[in-house]
Scaffold this motif. Sequence first.
Motif, PDB file in Angstrom:
ATOM      1  N   ALA A 653       1.176  -2.711  -5.681  1.00  0.00           N
ATOM      2  CA  ALA A 653       1.910  -1.599  -5.065  1.00  0.00           C
ATOM      3  C   ALA A 653       2.535  -2.000  -3.730  1.00  0.00           C
ATOM      4  N   HIS A 654       1.967  -3.003  -3.068  1.00  0.00           N
ATOM      5  CA  HIS A 654       2.511  -3.444  -1.780  1.00  0.00           C
ATOM      6  C   HIS A 654       3.687  -4.409  -1.959  1.00  0.00           C
ATOM      7  N   PRO A 727       5.627   2.624  -4.555  1.00  0.00           N
ATOM      8  CA  PRO A 727       4.210   2.371  -4.889  1.00  0.00           C
ATOM      9  C   PRO A 727       3.709   3.270  -6.014  1.00  0.00           C
TER      10      PRO A 727
END
Length: 763
Positions: A653-654, A727
């Motif tokens: 997600a980062h 994200p």
Amino acid sequence: MKAWLGRNLEMIVLVVSGLLLAGGAVAWWVDADVAARWMWIACTVLGLVFALAATVQAAAQKRPTVDIIAVLALAGSLAVDEPLAGAIITLMLATGQVLEAMADARARRELSLLTARAPRTARRIVADGLEEIPVADVRIGDRLLVRPGEVVPVDGRLSDDATFDESALTGEPLPVGRPAGEDVRSGVVNVGGPVEILTTTTSESSTYAALVRLVEEAQGISAPFVRSADRWAVAFVPLTLVLAGAAWAVSGDPVRAVAVLVVATPCPLLLAAPIAIVSGLSRAARLGVVVKGGGALEQLAQGRVVLVDKTGTLTRGRPELADVITAPDGDGEEALRLAASVDQLSAHVLAGPIVEAARERGLDVVMPTDVQEVHGQGVEGMVGGHRVRVGRMTWIAGHTPPRWIRRVRKRADLDGSASSLVEVDGEVVAALLLRDPIRPDAPRMVRALRRAGVTRVVLATGDRADVGAAVGRIVGVDQVLADCTPEDKLEALGRERGHGATIMVGDGINDAPALAAADVGVALAARGATASSEAADVVLTVDRIDALADAMAVAARSRRIAFQAVAVGMGLSLVAMVAAALGYLAPTVGAALQEVIDLLAIGIALRAVLPGRLHSVALSEEDKETLAALREEHDSVSPLVERVASVADALDAHDPDVSEAIALVDALETDLLPHERADEERLVPLVARARGTDEAVMALSRTHAEIEHQVGRLRRLLDSIDGDAEPDDIVELRRMLYALYGVLRLHNAQEDEDAFSLLPAHG
């Protein structure tokens, strides 16, 4: 000459008695009564000697026999001057003995065909060419050359693609293609070009040598064949003597007593039941099940509780590559290719599956150089200028491995998997997880056993409780006993006997005590036999455990037919005995009537030779070819299924990069979905036709639709992201990929169990 007479004695007696009886009839027809009488007397004396010898043999073996009635009937016929009755009895006895000998020889022939093909020598590849050596001198790790038309002498691993006739082991008539890296069993015939194998067993522990020992043992136990109906002789002989004595005492006529003895000559007991049981042994042998004698066949028919081991019984007993986990920025395909290249020359149990998996994925596996195997640790060698090592974690990564390797170890522990690390030029690049998969036919076997009369199935394994419970749930057993020692299995057998006759199924040395202690021990010897095969009463020589359910069906049918033959034959004989005691049947008429009764009983028993209803599904050759082609497609997309989980694992997600997910969905649409549509179009109707019901394929059709639905949702999600992932998008994408992965894994298991397990097993 003496041996020839021993083998053909029954036929000689039959021919001579037939000639004497027929000659006497011709003499009587032309009014040569004296000649007819002496021919019939000679025939009766021949029968008396024949029956007396059988009676003496039974007495020497301390077993009950009804042959004594035949002796009294023949002697009585001479005493009351009824030689024609005695001649008919002789012909009846000789005919029955020949039928029994033919049935017994047929069963032996089914087994002995295997022993005649046992290889005696092997061609070992050495530095300066080939040397021919005795099979007994072959050692693990030898390289052997098998020429066209030759029998593979010991189990080994193929260096090149090859084609074999495996009918001696599996009964399947069509040649089977085997890819390089796959294991091949001894006893199969090379029907392609010359092929090189790396031996993985010695001759003593190879599949075919073990099978030969089993056949010899089965023959030794079955000969002389113990008549299963002799247990009734204890009651039948006194009953006959009492009735004959009463008829003589009441009437004062000894002829009535002889008439009773004549119609009591019990061929249904002597022959009908053994013919049915021996026919069952022959039928079981054709299914790839060696049953060590009629007693074991009868016990198998009465089995009600089955204790089954896990490894090699409910599972394949041979690891398969489950996953390739790479180091950060690693290349899993290249790591597997390099590992498979060096493992080609390793005899380790994990090497074959790694090579096989690489070949199935179409990787360019090359021959290594400077190969060294460290016993118990791994193997290393040079591949394309790279130093490659494959083996245990501690050997390669030491006792303080990197974090990603510790995660691999934890996952392996949770899954009950084995693992090997791959090191290239001093750097660990990947971990290979291998798992012993559940046999696709295991759940069907359990269901078939229940239909065959088994009321309770218990899994007794030495593995951990969580692993055993997972297997037990999938195959559908009633109870799981984990962490079992051989002593624990013996105690479990003792407890389960309260539920009925017990059957123990296993394939390991540690199963031998339980196999010997059970009412019926069943060993799996398709991949080579151990002490378990020596201790067992029944041995499966094909790599299909559902053959056990078929063997139980054959045993139950043979036993049922044997009882029917005895009941009909002896029931009619008892009626005839009463009629003879009352004076309604003369000895000659009684002998003729008994001949008719005996032929009727034997005719009923011979029904056991005919194929009966089995749980196995018979496929046409066209359906087999279609199913094999679909399974090949199924196997080719398996790496794509594992790729779904790998892509989901790598999502972050980062760092919302969805390029790998887009490439994955492209591959799913171009490779996976067409395969699933082909399955729906061709596989589903085939399975429904084979099973005889559309209900058998409803789950398959439903998961086909679900897979297409899930792939469509993934495509729509990725299209909506359009290169600008948030994200939350990554979280949703990961969730959908894991969901699809779960559906695909379940669907593959369904296809293995419901469809591809219909194909004969070849490995």
